[in-house]
Design an enzyme around this catalytic site. Sequence first.
Site, mmCIF file in Angstrom:
data_model
loop_
_atom_site.group_PDB
_atom_site.id
_atom_site.type_symbol
_atom_site.label_atom_id
_atom_site.label_comp_id
_atom_site.label_asym_id
_atom_site.label_seq_id
_atom_site.Cartn_x
_atom_site.Cartn_y
_atom_site.Cartn_z
ATOM 1 N N HIS A 6 22.270 -108.493 73.457
ATOM 2 C CA HIS A 6 21.658 -108.795 72.154
ATOM 3 C C HIS A 6 20.328 -108.071 72.049
ATOM 4 O O HIS A 6 19.794 -107.593 73.058
ATOM 5 C CB HIS A 6 21.404 -110.302 72.039
ATOM 6 C CG HIS A 6 20.354 -110.746 73.015
ATOM 7 N ND1 HIS A 6 20.654 -111.062 74.319
ATOM 8 C CD2 HIS A 6 19.005 -110.845 72.911
ATOM 9 C CE1 HIS A 6 19.546 -111.343 74.966
ATOM 10 N NE2 HIS A 6 18.515 -111.226 74.142
ATOM 11 N N HIS A 13 14.584 -103.694 71.847
ATOM 12 C CA HIS A 13 15.347 -103.251 73.018
ATOM 13 C C HIS A 13 16.496 -104.204 73.284
ATOM 14 O O HIS A 13 16.428 -105.387 72.939
ATOM 15 C CB HIS A 13 14.447 -103.163 74.251
ATOM 16 C CG HIS A 13 13.909 -104.490 74.697
ATOM 17 N ND1 HIS A 13 12.843 -105.114 74.061
ATOM 18 C CD2 HIS A 13 14.300 -105.338 75.684
ATOM 19 C CE1 HIS A 13 12.606 -106.266 74.651
ATOM 20 N NE2 HIS A 13 13.481 -106.440 75.637
HETATM 21 P P1 2AM Z 1 14.117 -109.568 77.527
HETATM 22 O O1 2AM Z 1 15.568 -109.243 77.439
HETATM 23 O O2 2AM Z 1 13.243 -108.434 77.194
HETATM 24 O O3 2AM Z 1 13.745 -110.227 78.824
HETATM 25 C C1 2AM Z 1 16.306 -114.588 76.094
HETATM 26 O O4 2AM Z 1 15.572 -114.770 77.260
HETATM 27 C C2 2AM Z 1 15.741 -113.453 75.274
HETATM 28 O O5 2AM Z 1 14.403 -113.749 74.931
HETATM 29 C C3 2AM Z 1 15.707 -112.108 75.987
HETATM 30 O O6 2AM Z 1 16.049 -111.102 75.053
HETATM 31 C C4 2AM Z 1 14.299 -111.949 76.423
HETATM 32 O O7 2AM Z 1 13.825 -110.644 76.393
HETATM 33 C C5 2AM Z 1 13.564 -112.715 75.364
HETATM 34 N N1 2AM Z 1 12.333 -113.268 75.893
HETATM 35 C C6 2AM Z 1 12.183 -114.072 76.952
HETATM 36 N N2 2AM Z 1 10.900 -114.422 77.112
HETATM 37 C C7 2AM Z 1 10.198 -113.807 76.137
HETATM 38 C C8 2AM Z 1 8.832 -113.763 75.765
HETATM 39 N N3 2AM Z 1 7.887 -114.447 76.430
HETATM 40 N N4 2AM Z 1 8.493 -113.007 74.708
HETATM 41 C C9 2AM Z 1 9.418 -112.334 74.023
HETATM 42 N N5 2AM Z 1 10.722 -112.339 74.313
HETATM 43 C C10 2AM Z 1 11.120 -113.061 75.357
#
Ligand code: 2AM
Length: 168
Positions: free
Chosen positions: A42, A123
């Site tokens: 996603h 991303h």
């Molecule tokens: P990531 O893939 O870049 O780790 C579920 O965890 C989703 O939320 C993932 O897409 C993750 O991004 C994102 N996510 C988790 N913690 C986050 C944070 N503190 N700020 C922004 N996105 C976050």
Amino acid sequence: QHGRALRLFFALPCPPPIARQIAAWRQALAADGKLVAPANLHLTLAFLGSLDAHHLTPLGEIAASIQLPAFDLQLDRLACWSQGLLHLAPSQPPQPLLELVEQLQSRLRQHGYQQPGHAFRPHLTLARHSHLPAISPLANFAWTVERFALYASADGHYRELHSWPLEN
Ligand code: 2AM
């Protein structure tokens, strides 16, 4: 549904046929680290963190208030951030994507949901604790984004709770 904490985020689901293509391509890369399962691929729009389930109603209202067009998204760049986050990104983030994120995040902020002040970096995470492969075939995965969704994460699995259409 009250009294239950959910780890919530808004995201663009990766359509299953594209997720299969990405997974096959990723296999050819022999990416290391912990791979994100194809069904979990996603692109996050806004992260909410852990919230009580009673927030689902206002969050749904915020999402439903967004009226924006469908758009084409092209993920054509493979990169790895320093913390080992291997991902696909659009080299040219489409304006409607930035608009969607801007509207969503500003409405969330207006309703008291904390959102980062820093720029959004679109991303799609492929793997964590990973490295950029030495050799990688060209990436070019594209789809028409026709909806966005609210997800709850639990035990490394992401469950789509509801989605809202973008107009064609
Ligand atoms: P990531 O893939 O870049 O780790 C579920 O965890 C989703 O939320 C993932 O897409 C993750 O991004 C994102 N996510 C988790 N913690 C986050 C944070 N503190 N700020 C922004 N996105 C976050």
